[in-house]
Design a protein around this motif. Structure first.
Motif, PDB file in Angstrom:
ATOM      1  N   GLY A 214       9.530  -8.136  80.872  1.00  0.00           N
ATOM      2  CA  GLY A 214       8.235  -7.829  80.255  1.00  0.00           C
ATOM      3  C   GLY A 214       8.030  -6.335  80.115  1.00  0.00           C
ATOM      4  O   GLY A 214       7.600  -5.842  79.059  1.00  0.00           O
ATOM      5  N   ASN A 215       8.329  -5.608  81.177  1.00  0.00           N
ATOM      6  CA  ASN A 215       8.199  -4.156  81.132  1.00  0.00           C
ATOM      7  C   ASN A 215       9.165  -3.521  80.139  1.00  0.00           C
ATOM      8  O   ASN A 215       8.838  -2.524  79.472  1.00  0.00           O
ATOM      9  CB  ASN A 215       8.434  -3.561  82.529  1.00  0.00           C
ATOM     10  N   VAL A 216      10.370  -4.100  80.055  1.00  0.00           N
ATOM     11  CA  VAL A 216      11.375  -3.563  79.133  1.00  0.00           C
ATOM     12  C   VAL A 216      10.880  -3.657  77.693  1.00  0.00           C
ATOM     13  O   VAL A 216      10.904  -2.675  76.932  1.00  0.00           O
ATOM     14  CB  VAL A 216      12.716  -4.318  79.292  1.00  0.00           C
ATOM     15  N   PHE A 217      10.397  -4.835  77.294  1.00  0.00           N
ATOM     16  CA  PHE A 217       9.938  -5.020  75.918  1.00  0.00           C
ATOM     17  C   PHE A 217       8.642  -4.248  75.644  1.00  0.00           C
ATOM     18  O   PHE A 217       8.440  -3.725  74.543  1.00  0.00           O
ATOM     19  CB  PHE A 217       9.752  -6.504  75.615  1.00  0.00           C
ATOM     20  N   ILE A 299      15.396   2.492  76.603  1.00  0.00           N
ATOM     21  CA  ILE A 299      14.043   2.982  76.319  1.00  0.00           C
ATOM     22  C   ILE A 299      13.175   2.882  77.571  1.00  0.00           C
ATOM     23  O   ILE A 299      12.487   3.830  77.953  1.00  0.00           O
ATOM     24  CB  ILE A 299      13.416   2.180  75.164  1.00  0.00           C
ATOM     25  N   ALA A 300      13.231   1.707  78.217  1.00  0.00           N
ATOM     26  CA  ALA A 300      12.410   1.485  79.410  1.00  0.00           C
ATOM     27  C   ALA A 300      12.817   2.406  80.552  1.00  0.00           C
ATOM     28  O   ALA A 300      11.977   2.792  81.380  1.00  0.00           O
ATOM     29  CB  ALA A 300      12.513   0.017  79.843  1.00  0.00           C
ATOM     30  N   ALA A 301      14.100   2.755  80.608  1.00  0.00           N
ATOM     31  CA  ALA A 301      14.582   3.630  81.678  1.00  0.00           C
ATOM     32  C   ALA A 301      14.313   5.101  81.384  1.00  0.00           C
ATOM     33  O   ALA A 301      14.603   5.965  82.220  1.00  0.00           O
ATOM     34  CB  ALA A 301      16.081   3.410  81.889  1.00  0.00           C
ATOM     35  N   GLY A 302      13.767   5.394  80.200  1.00  0.00           N
ATOM     36  CA  GLY A 302      13.462   6.784  79.854  1.00  0.00           C
ATOM     37  C   GLY A 302      14.674   7.618  79.534  1.00  0.00           C
ATOM     38  O   GLY A 302      14.662   8.851  79.688  1.00  0.00           O
TER      39      GLY A 302
END
Length: 536
Positions: A214-217, A299-302
């Protein structure tokens, strides 16, 4: 150099050396009495069973560039990057029966390349020459792009300069020269095991560290909401859906027209091997879907791409993601999977391009009486030249330009579909009409590609493959894949020119094949014997 990446570099080098050793050992694997023929050096004796063919074709089609470029495209454009997943599923039903026919007729007549088949089918050395040159031109940038994959890994490890890349391809050139197709076939086992291992661990481990899918998307959507580009996002929208579908279809049609794909098919032991692999290879596409998701994870990992030559190199996002999320030792394993993933397809591609030159240029026009030993020697030497050319492309050109060349290569290779693909099921087209269609499709495709800009990368030409339909006079903002439009032009011209040739009774070439040659049980008795013998 490589400061702070000692463990990663050590693991990478050890696995690379292991695979290089396998490449040299492959010359003794299933060793024939002599390697002095294209059947043995270039096609592995035409004796690979289901498992070997599975890894060989899979290792050939799912490359290091796929490993880094597909997630990079998802990282930059979102859902549009997933086009690679449906096309690798669609392709196998499309080519199931066609490749069986290609294997059968090639076995009966001893064809080594798709241009060999075209030469016999349409009785036209000129058409075969066109197909051969097209295959070589389309394959060269593909080989260069394997180097992009290795270079992305080396850059992420802090290894600067071109010498490690040169060393890697000198080793590749040495064991390919010695072992031929047996080398990538044996290495493919290690390559695919590593890739499966890395991808499965990545999709289970990385999202857990990032707080769940969820956080990734959500992170991916938040990024795309802030960009001015109208076509990006975690879902497709009205402007890019048609292009997505056509890009997937066009890519599917092109995939097995590439000479290296045909090489893997012709190396198979019998028709049953082809059937089993076309039914089972879509499993690779599942892994490809997981690989694509690495773009959203980055993207989620910055992750921020490394800046090279004044601009961000998005091909580095996957290596940087691994470096950030994995322990050092497993990052080294992941980097090795990408690096080794470049060696297998690069070897097969160079062999396929060399075989095209030898059989359809050297033997046809330069030395008609060449012996099998001379053919094998020329192919070995040309395979070295091809690899050197690929290295020079990377050293002398902007890597982004190499990516553009590969984009052009996909449109180019599609123009051989009427001759090779349709030629396997019909003899209706006239040989001169096929050449006219090829030329028209090529000109139309290059003209459309030239007119596509990419403002984000400050490029006025060759900025992508999505052609604005409004440029055709249509009132719409939709885009469509250039390759499909160029192929449509090709087919229209080929059909019209064939009708004209028939109307004026222009003599056509002789067909050296029979329908029975394509069936596997009514042609050469050896084919039936192989069908009944099973596989190893």
């Amino acid at each position: 150099m490589a400061h702070g990446h000692t463990t990663e570099l050590f693991v990478f080098v050890m696995l690379f050396l292991l695979v290089s050793g396998l490449g040299f050992v492959a010359s003794r694997w299933r060793r024939p009495d002599s390697m002095h023929s294209l059947d043995e050096w270039g096609l592995g004796g035409r004796n690979f069973g289901s498992w070997i063919t599975w890894f060989l074709i899979g290792g050939d089609l799912y490359t290091a560039y796929t490993f880094v470029a597909v997630p990079a495209l998802v990282f930059g454009a979102g859902a549009a990057g997933f086009y690679a997943v449906p096309y690798t599923i669609v392709v196998y039903p499309l080519v199931f029966l066609v490749l069986i026919r290609l294997w059968s007729v090639s076995h009966v007549h001893g064809f080594v390349t798709p241009a060999d088949f075209v030469r016999a089918r349409f009785g036209s050395p000129s058409l075969a020459l066109v197909v051969a040159i097209t295959g070589i031109v389309a394959t060269m940038p593909y080989i260069a792009l394997q180097l992009v994959g290795i270079q992305a890994v080396l850059t992420a490890m802090g290894v600067n300069g071109h010498w490690p890349l040169i060393i890697a391809f000198l080793v590749l050139a040495a064991y390919t020269y010695q072992s031929g197709l047996r080398a990538p076939a044996l290495i493919a086992f290690v390559k695919d095991i590593l890739i499966y291992l890395v991808v499965i661990v990545a999709v289970l481990y990385i999202p857990a560290k990032l707080g769940g899918w969820g956080n990734v998307f959500d992170a991916a959507q938040a990024k795309f909401d802030k960009t001015p580009a109208p076509a990006d996002g975690v879902l497709l929208n009205g402007t890019n859906q048609l292009n997505y579908a056509m890009l997937a279809l066009g890519s599917a049609l092109a995939l097995f027209l590439y000479p290296h794909s045909v090489t893997g098919v012709l190396a198979s032991k019998n028709r049953n091997v082809i059937k089993r692999n076309m039914a089972a290879l879509p499993a690779y596409s599942f892994v490809l879907g997981l690989i694509a998701l690495l773009g959203f994870m980055a993207i989620a990992a910055g992750v921020k791409p490394i800046v090279t030559d004044g601009g961000p190199d998005t091909n580095t996002v996957v290596p940087l993601l691994f470096d950030r999320m994995f322990p050092d030792w497993f990052t080294g394993v992941a980097y090795a999977a990408v690096g080794i993933g470049a060696l297998v397809p690069a070897a097969i591609m160079s062999i396929a391009a060399a075989n095209l030159f030898t059989r359809n240029i050297y033997k046809e026009y330069l030395h008609k009486d060449a012996t099998e030993k001379q053919e094998a020697l020329v192919s070995k030497l040309v395979s070295l030249v091809v690899k050197v050319g690929a290295v020079i492309c990377i050293l002398a050109l902007d890597p982004q330009f190499s990516i553009d060349l590969q984009l052009i290569g996909g449109v180019i290779i599609l123009q051989t579909l009427p001759s090779v693909g349709l030629g396997l099921v019909t003899r209706w087209f006239h040989r001169l009409a096929l050449i006219a269609g090829w030329a028209a499709g090529l000109i139309a495709g290059l003209w459309m590609l030239y007119g596509i800009p990419n403002p984000a990368k400050h490029k006025a030409h060759f900025g992508g493959s999505a052609f604005q339909m409004s440029d055709l006079g249509l009132e719409t903002d939709k885009t469509v894949y250039v390759g499909v439009l160029a192929l449509a032009v090709n087919l229209i011209v080929a059909v019209a020119a064939t009708l004209v040739c028939r109307a004026v009774k222009l003599k056509d070439g002789e067909d050296a094949t029979r329908e029975a040659d394509y069936l596997g049980d009514e042609g050469d008795p050896k084919v039936k014997d192989l069908e009944l013998s099973g596989v190893s």
